[in-house]
Structures are given as C-alpha cells and as structure tokens.
Scaffold this active site. Sequence first.
Site, short mmCIF file in Angstrom:
data_model
loop_
_atom_site.label_atom_id
_atom_site.label_comp_id
_atom_site.label_asym_id
_atom_site.label_seq_id
_atom_site.Cartn_x
_atom_site.Cartn_y
_atom_site.Cartn_z
CD GLU A 331 31.02 41.54 -15.64
OE1 GLU A 331 31.18 41.90 -14.47
OE2 GLU A 331 31.21 40.36 -16.03
CB CYS A 415 37.49 38.15 -10.73
SG CYS A 415 36.44 39.49 -11.36
#
Length: 668
Positions: A331, A415
């Site tokens: 990520e 998120c």
Amino acid sequence: MKKLLFSKEMILAMRRKHVPILGAFLLFVFAGKAQSSYQLFEPINFSQVTINDAFWKPKVEKVATTTLKACIYQTETATPRIDNFAIAAGKKQGQFKGIFYDDSDVFKALEAIAYSLKSKPDSALERKADEWIDLIAAAQQPDGYINTYYTLQFPEKRWTDMSMHEDYNGGHLIEAAIAYYDATGKRKLLDVAIRFADHFDSLFGPGKRHWVTGHQELELALVKLYKTTGNKKYLDLADWLLSERGHKRAYGYTWTDWKDTGYAQDLKPVKEQTEITGHAVRAMYMYTGAADVAAITGDEGYMNAMKKVWEDVVYRNMYITGGIGSAGSNEGFSVDYDLPNERAYCETCASVGMVFWNQRMNLLTGESKYIDVLERSLYNGALDGLSLSGDRFFYGNPLASRGQHFRREWFGTACCPANIARLVASIGNYIYGKSDKGLWVNLYIGSNTSIKVGKNEVPVSMTTNYPWDGKVTLTFNPKTKTKFALHLRIPGWLTGEPVPGDLYKFVDPAPSGYTITVNGKPATYVVENGYAVIEREWKKGDVVVFEMEMDVKTVETRPEVKADSNRVAIQRGPIVYCVEGADNDGAAWNLVLPKGSKFITTNTTILDEPIVAIKTEAPVVTVSSDGLSLQTEKKQITAIPYYTWANRGRHQMQVWLPVSIKEVLINY
C-alpha cells in the site's frame, strides 16, 4: 487581563474533574498560547470560512446529507463497529467482531460529523454523534485505556504489539474529540481523549517504555491536543514518538511484512531520512506530525529531512493526479519512477495525507509549490475517492482500467470513506492563511471570511467559477483603511510547470497568461515564493481581479517512467483528464492522441455534476466486422475530469493516451 492564580497542574486537575465553565475558558486561553512562532502564517480555520462556491458547496452539502448517512449506516447497522463499543460498555452482550483497527473508523466518522455540524447544523445528526460518544465514554477503562479489540478479547495483551493500531485508533479519537469540541462546545469526548493521552503518557516516554507507532497518526493528534489544552507534555510526547523511529526498537510485530521496518518508515531516525519508503498513508501522517512539531519547536532537523523526502516523493514517486503509493503489496512506495497505471494503488487516504502534509510545509516555508501539489492531490487523487452521488467510494485510484474497477458502498478496511468525508467537510481549512502582516489566498474557492489586521476587521469575499473558469474576484470591506499585504498564489500550471521538479512537463512549455487588477487598473505587485504580493492600504469596496487563462495542455513524463513512454495526459487548470468508454463508444484503449492535437472545451454534466469536457479529433482503432483486421478512422473523442470517472457503470478508462497507433497495438 489579570494573572490567573492557578498552576497549570491545578488547572488540568480541575479540567479532569469537569469544572465546566472554567475548563472551557482555560482551554480557550491555552489554545491561544500554544500557537507556533515558527510558521510564517497560520491557516484560517474552516469554521471562519463560509463556502458559497459552485464547485465545492454542493460537495460539502452532499457529504452532510448523503456521505455521513452512509458512514453512519455502515458503522452502526451494516457492521459491528458501534456494537463493539456497546459491548465494551456493558450495554450489550456479545463478542468483538471485525478488525482490530475498526474503532478508528468510528472516530473519523465523528470528526467528519463535527466539521459538518459546524457548517451545516443538524440536531438529529448531533444527537446521533452524542449517542456514539456516550458509548465510547462508557467503554473507556478506568485507567484511560480504550480499544474494543483488546478490551473484549485480550486485556492482558494491551500495549504488547506495536503493529496493532492501539496508538493509531487513539490518534483518531483525539482528532475527533477536538473537532467535536470545537464544533459544539461539548467536551465529553475531549475528556475521553485527554484520559487516553494521559494513560499513554504514563506508560511511554523518556525513562519509560520505548514505543514505535505501528501506524503513525498519534504524533499529529498529540500536537493538536497540545494546541487545544496548552499542556506541553503532549507536544513533548509527539516529539519523543518521532525520535523513537530508526533505532530498531520496534517489537511484537505479528505481520511478516512488518518486519521490513522500511514499511513503517523505521529504517533511519526521522531527522536523517532523505527517501520515501513503505506504506504511503503512514508516511504522510508521520511527516505531517513532524511538520507540526517543527512549527512549534523550530527544529531544523525535521524541516531539512522533510524537504528532502518531499522532493523524493514529488520528483520521482508521484502520479500526475497527485496520487502516491504505486504498489498494492505494501500500500505504498516501491522504487523510483515505478508508476504503473492500471495497477496503480494510489489509496484515497494517501492523497488526503498529501493535502495535510503539503499544507503544513506551505505554512512553514511560505512557498507556493506545496499548495500546487496540495491542489493537484485534492482535485484529482483525493476527490476521485468519492462518487458524485456521495455514497460510493474508491479505496485505490488507478489511472487506467479495462472495466474491472467500480465504486463500492463500503470496504472491510473502511478508512477511506470517512477520511475523504472529513477532508471535504473541512475544505475551508485550506483556502486562506493569515498573519499580522497579511492575507494568503491559497485555493480559489468561492467563500467569505474575515481577517484581523491590528485592531481592524477586514471582511473578505471571493467569487469564482474555478476550476472551470480562471477568473477570481476578491472584495475587501474594512471599516477603516487598513494596510496589509495580499498574497495571491500563482499556480505552477499557469507558469508552465505542471508540478515542481521535472517528473512531468508540458509538451508546450509556454506559460499561460494572467492579469491582476485592483479596482480595474493593473495591479502593482512583486512575485515572492510563487505568490503575487500586493501591499497597499485597503479601503472599503476595493476589488482585486485575478484572471488566469485556462489552456488545455498535454503532459509528458521523464523517460524513466516506462509506463507512460510515448504517451501524454491532458490537463486544464488544476484538473487532470481521462477518457472513459461511457463517452467513447464503450472503449478507451483504442484511442490515439497525437502530439499537436487541437482541443475544444464544452460545458456539460456527468449525472448532476457540471463539468468542462474536452474534445478532439483523433485516430480510433477498431476491429473489422469480420474480425480479421484492424481499422483506423478519425473520430471525435471526449475527455472528462479524472475525478468523475466510474460514476456511470463499469467502463474502460485511461489517463495516459498513446501518441501513436503502434503503442495502441502493443496493448490492444
């Protein structure tokens, strides 16, 4: 003002015992004393800015009416996030369900709600927030600890594994608490946050236990808490947490890939770092926290390191959209110039983090290049994460698709929805800056605010149709004549530089034109750090008009970016464009954009979103009816703003278009 006859320790003790009026007053006093003397200027808070912009106002309202409803539904009905707090509070029976960092999504949603309530009061929404806060407060342990994952399952394992987001969750709790206190004056959640911070401080710090935050966030939150309470121990704790990195102190990591400490920016001490590594969101939050500490302490070690790392990000590792973090495996970042398009990760949260970090860098340096990057990330990489309907989201934001990508209602790791919601709801934070010497206009968003110069209040009004139109009008209405300097940002795209550095350049580097007038006459100004600075005595009714030419430009990359070899992207103003199958006979991978193409612009809509589309005549490759050959013919193709793609179903899409038919055939 008379001296207060209380020690800070007495005051803080009274605050914890809920002496309400005095506590609120002292928080106000301390907040004023805790501000930085090292920032060149400070942002005007969104609560002092009224957005009336045709582009942003509908988005702020959609977040308030639609996005937050989606967040609330997913948080308390579709997923067990709120139930976990209710169980920890003893209000329900059951076991923890979900992921160990799910508490943070509740806190981010509360923060977004707080921003929304400030700009758009809603009694029902406020009651819902208060319900959540009651459960959160009841779930807090007597020693101040709060984390439903550990409280309900492994209370004996608290603070034994740095990778498990106890600190990350706590940071978002603090941010939410401060935002809600600022919006409503209610301090119940703030007291919860203070107790948590005090609990953490009792365990970690100089002479206590070491701790390397697994997912940075607590650092920047503690600085916010210092600014709110005036208690310097929170600032010192943030500084200490930053100093813990890079000394091989991380322990207890349960995930194999976390053993690579570069993943968590832990290879070197923060002040010695020169290159970006690892997880993109963690990096952005850490450097934002470092900038916040530097703004108060004046620590040049942080500042020098951040400038070097920033250059590494922007000069070698950032997408044309302002997105960062090319690799899905971590990520985050891989190697320099590795910027694939279809496989681009570009997490929405990372672009939100770019907005945070670049704002801080601008405040510290006064250099407009940081706002150039902020603007690029905001209008493209971040805004792409939110659907035009307000209730669908992107986690990753690729720059090419064969039709496999689509916007989702929610994610297991959720998120991004609340993160983009809190950014849009607080967009007023990023428009203006002020000091005792002047006003900075960083983003061109229609709005009203006021600054105080000496003893004089100066109401400011900005009207514009940016980013579709380049005309910006500023009107000043001081009651009495007031001298100050107006700093107007001259966007880099206007002067011939798409982004700082040479990672990207316009095929035609000629700058676009602009004019600045005061009361209809050419303005007298100097250019400093990318701003046109007009210093004069301002009177009621003075009008500044800044007109920027909105040329359509094509962009190319350095040869090291192999993914974009023999390709160009389209940009107009701050907006990056893409081609989508919905506008081009269902296809986007068979289009050619030769250098020298001529463009026309047209006003249109996608769903209910007014946009400026770009059209051009270009070669289109198709398969013959018998399927045995390829045919090429010129057709009109349409490009749309990148942030608007994937709102009309699944379609092919590309940002970077080949300049030759040969390049099309390679990927056909």
